[in-house]
Structure formats: C-alpha cells, structure tokens
Design a protein around this motif. Structure first.
Motif, PDB file in Angstrom:
ATOM      1  N   ARG A 275       2.680  12.382 -15.376  1.00  0.00           N
ATOM      2  CA  ARG A 275       3.614  11.634 -14.521  1.00  0.00           C
ATOM      3  C   ARG A 275       4.612  10.812 -15.335  1.00  0.00           C
ATOM      4  O   ARG A 275       5.335   9.996 -14.786  1.00  0.00           O
ATOM      5  CB  ARG A 275       2.839  10.713 -13.587  1.00  0.00           C
ATOM      6  CG  ARG A 275       1.747  11.461 -12.836  1.00  0.00           C
ATOM      7  CD  ARG A 275       1.310  10.722 -11.616  1.00  0.00           C
ATOM      8  NE  ARG A 275      -0.086  11.041 -11.322  1.00  0.00           N
ATOM      9  CZ  ARG A 275      -0.658  10.836 -10.148  1.00  0.00           C
ATOM     10  NH1 ARG A 275       0.030  10.291  -9.185  1.00  0.00           N
ATOM     11  NH2 ARG A 275      -1.915  11.141  -9.957  1.00  0.00           N
ATOM     12  N   HIS A 322      12.335   0.993  -3.975  1.00  0.00           N
ATOM     13  CA  HIS A 322      10.909   0.666  -3.823  1.00  0.00           C
ATOM     14  C   HIS A 322      10.673  -0.504  -2.883  1.00  0.00           C
ATOM     15  O   HIS A 322       9.531  -0.920  -2.703  1.00  0.00           O
ATOM     16  CB  HIS A 322      10.298   0.326  -5.186  1.00  0.00           C
ATOM     17  CG  HIS A 322      10.380   1.432  -6.193  1.00  0.00           C
ATOM     18  ND1 HIS A 322       9.699   2.616  -6.035  1.00  0.00           N
ATOM     19  CD2 HIS A 322      11.065   1.550  -7.359  1.00  0.00           C
ATOM     20  CE1 HIS A 322       9.957   3.416  -7.064  1.00  0.00           C
ATOM     21  NE2 HIS A 322      10.788   2.797  -7.876  1.00  0.00           N
ATOM     22  N   ASN A 324       9.643  -2.865  -0.177  1.00  0.00           N
ATOM     23  CA  ASN A 324       8.656  -2.723   0.891  1.00  0.00           C
ATOM     24  C   ASN A 324       8.297  -4.114   1.402  1.00  0.00           C
ATOM     25  O   ASN A 324       7.652  -4.856   0.690  1.00  0.00           O
ATOM     26  CB  ASN A 324       7.412  -2.009   0.349  1.00  0.00           C
ATOM     27  CG  ASN A 324       6.415  -1.707   1.453  1.00  0.00           C
ATOM     28  OD1 ASN A 324       6.574  -2.138   2.590  1.00  0.00           O
ATOM     29  ND2 ASN A 324       5.373  -0.975   1.111  1.00  0.00           N
ATOM     30  N   TYR A 346       2.189  -3.990  -3.775  1.00  0.00           N
ATOM     31  CA  TYR A 346       1.442  -3.277  -4.814  1.00  0.00           C
ATOM     32  C   TYR A 346       0.166  -2.717  -4.187  1.00  0.00           C
ATOM     33  O   TYR A 346      -0.613  -3.463  -3.593  1.00  0.00           O
ATOM     34  CB  TYR A 346       1.092  -4.220  -5.963  1.00  0.00           C
ATOM     35  CG  TYR A 346       2.278  -4.760  -6.713  1.00  0.00           C
ATOM     36  CD1 TYR A 346       3.002  -3.948  -7.586  1.00  0.00           C
ATOM     37  CD2 TYR A 346       2.666  -6.086  -6.588  1.00  0.00           C
ATOM     38  CE1 TYR A 346       4.094  -4.451  -8.293  1.00  0.00           C
ATOM     39  CE2 TYR A 346       3.746  -6.600  -7.281  1.00  0.00           C
ATOM     40  CZ  TYR A 346       4.464  -5.779  -8.139  1.00  0.00           C
ATOM     41  OH  TYR A 346       5.523  -6.282  -8.838  1.00  0.00           O
ATOM     42  N   ARG A 347      -0.029  -1.411  -4.337  1.00  0.00           N
ATOM     43  CA  ARG A 347      -1.160  -0.750  -3.677  1.00  0.00           C
ATOM     44  C   ARG A 347      -2.140  -0.207  -4.713  1.00  0.00           C
ATOM     45  O   ARG A 347      -1.730   0.464  -5.670  1.00  0.00           O
ATOM     46  CB  ARG A 347      -0.635   0.377  -2.773  1.00  0.00           C
ATOM     47  CG  ARG A 347       0.124  -0.166  -1.555  1.00  0.00           C
ATOM     48  CD  ARG A 347       0.867   0.931  -0.826  1.00  0.00           C
ATOM     49  NE  ARG A 347       1.894   1.515  -1.684  1.00  0.00           N
ATOM     50  CZ  ARG A 347       2.366   2.755  -1.563  1.00  0.00           C
ATOM     51  NH1 ARG A 347       1.887   3.551  -0.632  1.00  0.00           N
ATOM     52  NH2 ARG A 347       3.303   3.201  -2.377  1.00  0.00           N
ATOM     53  N   LYS A 349      -4.210   2.138  -4.519  1.00  0.00           N
ATOM     54  CA  LYS A 349      -4.364   3.600  -4.559  1.00  0.00           C
ATOM     55  C   LYS A 349      -3.114   4.293  -5.097  1.00  0.00           C
ATOM     56  O   LYS A 349      -3.079   5.516  -5.216  1.00  0.00           O
ATOM     57  CB  LYS A 349      -4.665   4.141  -3.154  1.00  0.00           C
ATOM     58  CG  LYS A 349      -5.901   3.543  -2.516  1.00  0.00           C
ATOM     59  CD  LYS A 349      -7.174   3.835  -3.305  1.00  0.00           C
ATOM     60  CE  LYS A 349      -8.407   3.418  -2.526  1.00  0.00           C
ATOM     61  NZ  LYS A 349      -9.281   2.509  -3.323  1.00  0.00           N
ATOM     62  N   ASN A 350      -2.096   3.520  -5.369  1.00  0.00           N
ATOM     63  CA  ASN A 350      -0.865   4.094  -5.918  1.00  0.00           C
ATOM     64  C   ASN A 350      -1.005   4.188  -7.438  1.00  0.00           C
ATOM     65  O   ASN A 350      -1.384   3.211  -8.093  1.00  0.00           O
ATOM     66  CB  ASN A 350       0.303   3.178  -5.522  1.00  0.00           C
ATOM     67  CG  ASN A 350       1.597   3.549  -6.220  1.00  0.00           C
ATOM     68  OD1 ASN A 350       1.774   3.254  -7.402  1.00  0.00           O
ATOM     69  ND2 ASN A 350       2.495   4.191  -5.501  1.00  0.00           N
ATOM     70  N   PHE A 351      -0.697   5.331  -7.998  1.00  0.00           N
ATOM     71  CA  PHE A 351      -0.913   5.562  -9.431  1.00  0.00           C
ATOM     72  C   PHE A 351      -0.175   4.531 -10.289  1.00  0.00           C
ATOM     73  O   PHE A 351      -0.757   3.905 -11.179  1.00  0.00           O
ATOM     74  CB  PHE A 351      -0.449   6.978  -9.805  1.00  0.00           C
ATOM     75  CG  PHE A 351      -0.435   7.230 -11.284  1.00  0.00           C
ATOM     76  CD1 PHE A 351      -1.610   7.495 -11.976  1.00  0.00           C
ATOM     77  CD2 PHE A 351       0.763   7.197 -11.999  1.00  0.00           C
ATOM     78  CE1 PHE A 351      -1.598   7.707 -13.352  1.00  0.00           C
ATOM     79  CE2 PHE A 351       0.785   7.420 -13.371  1.00  0.00           C
ATOM     80  CZ  PHE A 351      -0.397   7.672 -14.047  1.00  0.00           C
ATOM     81  N   ASN A 353       1.185   1.542  -9.481  1.00  0.00           N
ATOM     82  CA  ASN A 353       0.725   0.161  -9.287  1.00  0.00           C
ATOM     83  C   ASN A 353      -0.642  -0.053  -9.944  1.00  0.00           C
ATOM     84  O   ASN A 353      -0.891  -1.083 -10.575  1.00  0.00           O
ATOM     85  CB  ASN A 353       0.614  -0.178  -7.797  1.00  0.00           C
ATOM     86  CG  ASN A 353       1.951  -0.123  -7.069  1.00  0.00           C
ATOM     87  OD1 ASN A 353       1.980  -0.089  -5.848  1.00  0.00           O
ATOM     88  ND2 ASN A 353       3.057  -0.109  -7.801  1.00  0.00           N
ATOM     89  N   ASN A 409      -6.739   3.696  -7.997  1.00  0.00           N
ATOM     90  CA  ASN A 409      -6.327   5.099  -8.153  1.00  0.00           C
ATOM     91  C   ASN A 409      -7.061   5.725  -9.350  1.00  0.00           C
ATOM     92  O   ASN A 409      -6.932   5.249 -10.481  1.00  0.00           O
ATOM     93  CB  ASN A 409      -4.817   5.147  -8.377  1.00  0.00           C
ATOM     94  CG  ASN A 409      -4.324   6.563  -8.589  1.00  0.00           C
ATOM     95  OD1 ASN A 409      -4.616   7.173  -9.604  1.00  0.00           O
ATOM     96  ND2 ASN A 409      -3.596   7.081  -7.622  1.00  0.00           N
TER      97      ASN A 409
END
Lengths: 553, 423
Positions: A275, A322, A324, A346-347, A349-351, A353, A409
């Motif tokens: 990524r 971005h 949100n 900031y999540r 499960k988000n790669f 973050n 993540n």
C-alpha cells in the motif's frame, strides 16, 4: 499560610528524586524548605504519588483556527454539553472544547500549564484573548514565522542575520510569545502563489527561498537571541507517505543547531509495502537518539472523532478529501500565515490510521532520552487532550498495549514492530516527559519541578495498576499553592499567567523598516499590531511572566 | 467662568463601527466632543461624533442612581422565566460580561444582526469554505466578484483601502484589477478604478441569485447546462465568468450577507462557496464575506470560544444550546416564550424593538427610545470612552480600542458584572 504535603512518594526528575517519600512545604504560592512552625493545612500523602503540575507544551487551545473548529462542529459539541456547576461556567467539550471547559478539564487531569503552538502574529491578539478565558492553566504561545512576507522578503534580498534577529525579537515582543514556530516553512506562502507542495530544498516560486534556508535562519536567530525554546518546527510534507526522508534531511540540514520537531508521528512515514505506506519510526528514533540537538513531541493519534486545526493551509487543503464529516475551512491570512481546519475520524480498522497509531507508539518507545521527547496528541489533531491518561497507559503497560494492538487493522499490526517492543515507561520517565523536560525545553525555571523556590504547581495521584485510572483522576491539584482540584474535580477556580520571553534587540532600527512596511502594505498600523501589556493584564486576571534569554538551560 | 479646553488630537484611531476596522482615523477631542479630522466616512463619522445623551440611569422613567438601577435590573432578571438578550454591538469585554450574566440568569443570547450573520455561519458549519482576509485581498486580488451586493453604502472605504491601493507587495498594477458585479449595479463610484474603468455588471434580480449561484457551482465542476439561462442570466455569460476566475491568479468573491435578504439565502451562499472551492482545483480563489459592523463579529467570536456556538445560544437548561431558528429574540418575543428583553449595545445607539414585555437596556449614551424601557443604564462606548477590543469582518484581525475622552460613564462590562453580582 503554610501548607505541608506530608510523606508523598515524590517524582521530581529535575532533582533526580525517583519516588522517595518526602515532605513538601508551600508558602505564598511557592515551595519552601522545611519549616519549624505548625502548618495551617497539612495533607497526609503517605502512599500517594506526588509530581509537579503537568505541562502540555503543544496544544491548540486558543486562536483563530480553534474557534473556526468550534464553529465548524456544533454537532460534536452537542454530544458533550457542559452545564454550569458551582464555580464552573457552562460550555462544551470533546474535540474543540470551549475555553472555559478546556481549563477545567486540563486541571482535572493534573495539568497546570498549556502552550498554544500556532500563534499567527496577526492573530496573536485573539489567541491571547481566548487563552485569557482558559481558567486554571498558565499559558504561553509560539509565534509563527516562516511564511510571512516580511521575513521571506528579507531573506530573498540577502539581508544580514542581525536584521532578521531584530525582526524575530520584535515579533516575540509584539505577539507576547515565548518561542517561535515555523509551519511548513515557506509552504503556506507558496500556496498563495498556487504552489501545491514545497520540499526541503525546493525554491519558493516568488521569493526563491527554500524551506531549509528558512529553518536555518530562524534557528540561528533564536540561538543568537538566547531564546531558551529552540525553533519549534512543523516540517515540510506533513502526512505525505515517504516524508520520513524529508524529516531525516531536515534533522541533518539544521547542522547541529537546536531544533524541536513537533508531532513527528505525522512526519515519519515510509513508502514500503503493497500500500506504499509504512512506518519510519525506527529510522526517526535512530536519528533522534544520535542527534542531541533535536527534541521532539509525538502527536500521537488515538481512535475516534476529532478535528485537525493547523497553520499549514497547503497540506490541509491537500487532505480535504479525508474530511470526516465532509466539511472544512482553509484560509490565507494577511500575507502573514494561513490555516486549515479539517475534521478527522481515526478508525482502528483503517489500515493507514492503525499504522499511524503504531508509528506514534513506536517512536515513543524507541526514543531513548525522555528529556528530549514530549507527550502530546497535538490536541486536537491526533486526539483530544482528554485521552492523555489512556496514552500514558499505552506507554506504561505492555500487556494493555498489546491487547489494543490485537484489535486494530491486522495488516497494520503485522507490519508494525510494536508488538515486539518490551519497554514500559516508568513514573519517573512520565514525570520527565510531562513536567521536568517540558519546563526545561521552554526555559521555565520555576515550573516542572518541586525544588525550593518553584511555583507550587503540584499534582497528587493514587498509584494504581491501571495507569489510565491513576492519571485520569488526581487526588489533589495545587496551582500556585492553592488547592484547585480534589478527587478529580475542580474545587476552586483560578486564572493562570502568561509566560513570555523578551529578548534584547534594536527596536528603533527594525521599526524604521516595519513602520513604513505596515503603512504601505498592511491593513493596520504597526502601533495597533503590537500587543501592549495592558491588553493582557488590564482586567486583573493574568500577569505576564518574562523568562530570561540566556540560551538553553 | 470660562475655561479654554485644549483640544487633543489622536492619530491611528481604530474604528469599532465600520466592520473593516479602519485604524487610520485622526480624531480631535475637545471635552466630550469628538470630531473626525481625517479618514472618516459615512459610517465612522456618525459613530464617533454621535453626541452624548443621558448620563444617569432611569428606572420606571425616573432618574435613578446606578446601584438603584442595577438592583432593579437584577430583580427583573431574577423574576424572569426566560430573559432574552439581544442588540450586541459590544466589544470583547462587554460580551464576556454579558455571556456570564446570560448564563447565570438562564437566558438566551441573540444578536440584532444574527439573521445576516447566519447566512454565512450556517454554511461554515455545514460545508465550510476557502476564505481570505483583507490584507491578502489588498495585495493579491486580480479579479473581484461581488455577489448580489452593493458594498459602498455599508463599507464606504472598502474599495479605496483594499482594491485600489497605490502599491502592493507583489508589484501588481492595481489599476488593472477587474471588478465584476453579479446582481444589482453599484450605487456609487467607489468600485470604478482610479483610471475611470467602471466595473462590469452582470445584472441579476436578487431573488434569482440562488439559481445563478447553483449554475456557477455546476459550471466550475465542468457540468454542461442544457438551459440557456439561469436566473435570467445567459449561461454563456456565467461560463465566461467561470473561465475568467479560472484564469485569474487570485480571485476573490465577496458579498454583504445583510443584503442577501431572501428566504434561505444561506443556500445561495453555500453554492457560491462551493463554486470557489472547485476553482481551487486549478488556481487560487477565495471568499471574503463583508459584515461585522457594530460589534457583530466580535460578540459572535467571543460566544463561539466561550460556548462552542456562534450566536443564538440558550442557557435555559444550564448548558449552552444552539438553535439558529428557535433562539431568535424576535421569535421568542412574538411567541410569548420570552418574558424580558435585555438590550445590550455599547457601540451603536440603535434602540431595542418595541416589545410587549419589560425591557432592560444597557445602551450607549445617546440612545433614544420610542417606548421608555423599564430600566435604562447609559454606558460609554469601547474605543471612545473605554479601552477594549473588536474584530473586523474577516474574523482574523482583532484591533485594540482606545479611550479618547473622560466621560465618567460606566462600561457595559462593569454594569453587567454589577447586575450579575446583585442577582
């Protein structure tokens, strides 16, 4: 009135005291030596942990962009309404809390000082008026230079360093600041000329000056003026994958001059992996450990809703995709600076973050010298300051940290070295990062420690295995010797002071350049730009504290 | 006995009245009389030269001592179920004191100019924007688009100070700047360049501005419109305007929200803001809404940093609640929900609207009333009678205000604090 704090376990790194049982005496707001007479008040602190009041050396608590963030997020405020209670006024909390709530909540976490890092000189009056409405805390600000036309113009014409030093000193005086910050050096200005990025050695389209030159010039000015706080740097390419390389070149490029790299987490990204986004923490920490002229604060991200408020209009505009929730503000400001306010969620499960979360913690844990690294979330940019107890637990408790790591993540977790890092911060190291080191970095000689003569800003905790619980609810907080918090709740409201430096300089010579410059190009007169002492002290709440400029302590 | 009073002259005096904070005024003070000697205009001169009026408070129509009036005011507040506070031509300190009192009395904060301010603020909170300040405008603008407004009557010195300066930082020939009006034609000649070049006008009826703004926003995004005209303006004209701003290096779009007086004007403002945002994909373009007269921006800024919300905040439940519709003073008075009107104006002498409930006025000396308020406490004006601070329309620059004369009038802040203490 004499107050005795009896027998607490004292953590006072400025004096090498690491958890020894000591008595502390307070008279007239100051810590004094042992006194023979019977104290007016005695607090039995046996078994409790005693530290100086905590100092947040980088927190966005006042000024235009913070109030833009407030205006941008009514729905966030509605989730955390704060009613008036006793002596405390009403307000709102969470990501961009009201000024009054900011002060109460910082005190309830044991903080007694906070420093606003992005004071645009043209907007400094607002920053001070807002910080004056933050109760409980001592405050101070770093004046932003580096994208202001006057400096870039001086540099473009090859003006000698002495003139620039006078201008820097004049700005510190006029903005009533304690340090100088540079944000995306030259880049905020470049954006106004439609230049969308500016790397360390890239020339500004109009002035032909590079960020490297701006950093060297300003860092040198502060050394020559004897300002204790080194140049406070938000570097080029914030948030850009691969900016790790820029940051390493920035460290090398300052050629040994003192420099503070702020929210370095956002500047420690590699481009490895599928990524093209990876952790540069190891290289950054290695460079930090090797270069003793460098100090850093982390700008840790923590998961959840927040808002990023920055002077870096150029990079913030690049990131508005971005936003949100999807709304944001960017501004060009008075040929002086700019700002960008972008809400973020900031999540875990988000790669990206999740990896940002790992990178910040890796830097904390790989940086060897706690005197040169500081605990921040860059409030509210990485997370609101209310998450500090959680962050402290992540640093002090490896099993807690690894439990959290297991929930993020999985691709990010797999790429991070975090799970293999054994280190746990000690209470002594936390006291360095959040007290002694921060005071030393700013040149505050009577804060951040518990020696005789220090201001009696003191926080008392009950030791607990759960460090989030321990740091989330101090037993007592004293501000200048007055008990202001008991059992994690404000019991007495006080107004803090403003910390500044006023280096010596040649006022007449620089004003002979500045006055006509203001008359010709600005929209206000030079005399009205300068913030006078009466504006800070006039209503009797705050006093101006001037710290000496004798170089780094 | 006569005594010659030596007139005193102050230079670089900031104006709290004009919203663009001209701070180059020259003012002569003889006793209580102020005279603007230089750089005044149709807004600032009356602001400064307004003669003093009442010097002592009145309660129930009778002269009263200050503490008597303060106690009577406190009693009114104590007995009110929902006091609503409006006016708010105030400086920073007056606003601070007012918010403290409003919170303590469980009241509602509104501003006489809130309806106009909200046309911008609702957009800020819903989608945000890309904005600039007067100093950037002065030094950079090459194309200025005026959206649905006539600037000169409200901001007489705007063009002279910021559009036609003799020189700029980046060597621009300011005489070649382009001004384009979209909407009504300008009434005066301030927008005509020093060389006599008149602004281009794209005529459009005010109530057609929403359609035009939406069309511009779509065109900037590259949409092709099937219609031949939007809001009565040929699409080819709007396409050319969009192209002109795309070609500009630093376009600025401005308007006076108070003049966009049609239902849901915020939606038209939002479309214009989105138009500007889209233009920034290629070039630089920013908005700069004009406003902020009589402390409108100042009170809103202080309210935002102390409560989180910019205006129309109710403390009835103990914590700040923002509701731009429900917390309108006019609505609360008309519906009978509010049972006391507190009017605070230390800059403007605009009196309160006639109301069916008791009215308490903390107002600049010189205010006159159609309907005698229950209590009137005359106060001095920040920037004339007291030092203080005010914001100009771009929300970034706050200026210091200075005391120019000695009148003995109390400040609104001190009166509001005294009332709070007496509660």
């Amino acid at each position: 009135m004499l107050i005795k704090l009896r027998g607490g376990k004292v953590y006072d790194p400025a004096h090498g005291i690491d958890g020894e049982a000591r008595d502390i005496y307070i008279r007239d707001g100051r810590i004094v030596g042992p006194q023979p007479e019977t104290p007016t008040h005695e607090y039995d602190l046996r078994g409790k942990v005693v530290m100086a009041g905590a100092i947040d050396m980088h927190t966005h608590i006042g000024g235009g962009k913070v109030t833009i963030a407030r205006n941008l997020l009514p729905e966030d405020h509605r989730g955390d309404p704060v009613a008036s209670e006793g002596l405390m006024r009403a307000g709102c909390g969470h990501a961009a809390p009201s000024t009054l709530t900011t002060g109460y909540r910082y005190a309830e976490l044991g903080y007694t000082a906070g420093f606003e890092p992005a004071v645009l000189p043209i907007n400094a009056r607002q920053a001070h008026m807002e910080m004056a409405d933050v109760p409980m805390l001592d405050v101070g600000g770093y004046a932003m230079l580096g994208s202001d036309d006057f400096l870039l113009r001086l540099m473009a014409s090859g003006t000698e360093q002495e003139v620039i030093n006078n201008y820097v000193a004049w700005t510190l005086h006029s903005a009533q600041a304690i340090g100088v910050k540079v944000v995306n050096p030259g880049g905020i200005s470049a954006f106004k000329f439609n230049q969308r990025s500016l790397d360390l050695d890239e020339a500004h389209r109009y002035y032909q000056v590079t960020p490297r030159q701006v950093l060297q010039t300003l860092a040198r000015a502060l050394v020559e003026l004897g300002v204790p706080h080194p140049l406070h740097v938000h570097g080029c390419n914030l948030g850009v994958p691969g900016n790790l390389d820029t940051t390493l070149r920035t460290i090398a490029g300052i050629e040994g001059l003192p420099m503070h790299l702020t929210h370095i987490q956002f500047h420690s990204y590699g481009t490895e992996g599928d990524r093209k986004f990876s952790s540069g923490a190891a290289q950054i920490a290695e460079a930090f450990n090797r270069n003793k002229n460098i100090t850093i604060d982390v700008g840790q991200i923590l998961f959840g809703q927040t808002v990023t408020a920055s002077g870096d209009s150029q990079r913030q505009f690049a990131n508005v995709g971005h936003a949100n929730p999807n709304k944001w503000v960017c501004m060009d400001i008075e040929c002086d600076a700019g700002c960008g306010v972008v809400p973020f969620k900031y999540r875990d499960k988000n790669f990206v973050n999740a990896l940002q979360w790992c990178i910040g913690l890796e830097i904390f844990l790989l940086a060897e010298d706690p005197w040169r690294i500081f605990l921040t979330t860059d409030h509210p940019n990485g997370a609101p300051f209310m998450s500090y107890p959680h962050l402290i637990r992540l640093l002090m408790d490896k099993s807690f940290r690894n439990d959290r790591l297991a929930t993020i993540n999985p691709d990010a977790a797999a790429l991070s070295t975090l799970g293999g890092i054994e280190r746990e911060y000690s209470l002594y190291e936390i006291a360095i990062m959040t007290r002694a080191g921060a005071a030393r970095l700013l040149g505050l000689r009577d804060r951040g420690h518990l020696g005789e003569g220090a201001a009696a800003d003191i926080t008392v905790y009950t030791e607990d295995e759960d460090k989030e619980k321990m740091f989330g609810k101090p037993d007592y907080v004293f501000k200048d010797g007055e008990l202001v918090v008991r059992n994690g709740e404000v019991v007495h409201v006080v107004w803090g002071n403003l910390h500044t430096v006023k280096p010596e300089f040649d006022r007449a010579s620089i004003e002979s350049r500045l006055k006509p410059y203001f008359d010709r190009y600005h929209t206000m007169k030079m005399d009205n730009f300068i913030i006078r002492d009466w504006e800070i002290e006039g209503d009797g709440r705050s006093k101006i504290m001037v710290h000496p400029c004798e170089g780094r302590g | 006995m006569t005594e010659t009073i030596q007139p005193q002259v102050f230079e670089n005096v900031p104006s709290p009245f004009c919203g663009i904070a001209s701070d180059d005024l020259k003012i002569e003070v003889s006793g209580h009389r102020l005279k603007v000697l230089a750089n005044g205009d149709a807004v600032t001169v009356p602001g400064f030269e307004q003669p003093l009026g009442d010097m002592t408070p009145r309660a129930g129509g009778q002269a009263a001592a200050l503490d008597e009036a303060v106690n009577r005011a406190a009693r009114l507040l104590k007995n009110a179920r929902l006091p609503v506070f409006s006016g708010f031509g105030t400086d920073v300190n007056d606003t601070r004191a007012a918010l403290s009192l409003i919170e303590r009395s469980g009241g509602v904060f509104d501003q006489a100019r809130a309806e106009a301010g909200l046309r911008n603020l609702l957009v800020l909170a819903d989608s945000g924007w890309m904005a600039t300040t007067l100093g950037e405008l002065k030094n950079r603008v090459d194309v200025l688009l005026v959206f649905g407004s006539d600037i000169e009557p409200a901001f007489p010195r705007f063009f002279q100070r910021f559009v036609w300066p003799e020189e700029t930082l980046f060597g621009q020939d300011t005489r070649r700047r382009e001004v384009i009006y979209l909407g009504p034609s300008p009434g005066g000649s301030a927008s005509t360049s020093p060389d006599g070049l008149e602004p281009k006008v794209i005529p459009c009826a005010t109530d057609q501005l929403p359609a035009v703004a939406a069309a511009l926003s779509a065109l900037a995004k590259g949409a092709s419109l099937q219609a031949e005209a939007a809001g009565g303006v040929p699409v080819t004209e709007l396409q050319a305007l969009t192209e002109r701003l795309k070609q500009a290096s630093y376009g600025v779009v401005t308007w006076v929200a108070g003049q966009l007086d049609f239902p849901h004007a915020e939606l038209a403002v939002q479309q214009i803001c989105q138009f500007v945002v889209t233009l920034n994909q290629e070039t630089r373009c920013s908005i700069l809404p004009l406003g902020g007269q009589d402390g409108d921006r100042t009170a809103s800024q202080v309210c935002a940093w102390q409560t989180g919300y910019p205006t129309r905040v109710s403390f009835a439940r103990g914590y700040p609640e923002y509701d731009p519709y429900h917390n309108s003073a006019a609505r609360l008075l008309a519906s009978g929900e509010a049972d006391l009107l507190v009017w605070v104006n230390s800059h403007a002498t605009t009196p309160p609207p006639a109301a069916n409930v008791p009215t308490l006025v903390i107002g600049r000396s010189g205010m006159s009333f159609e309907q005698e308020p229950e209590v009137y406490i005359p106060v001095g004006a920040p920037g004339l009678d007291h030092p203080g601070h005010m914001y100009r329309c771009d929300n970034v620059v706050a200026l210091p205000l200075y005391k120019l004369r000695e009148t003995g009038l109390p400040s609104a802040a001190s009166v509001l604090a005294a009332i709070e203490k007496a509660l």
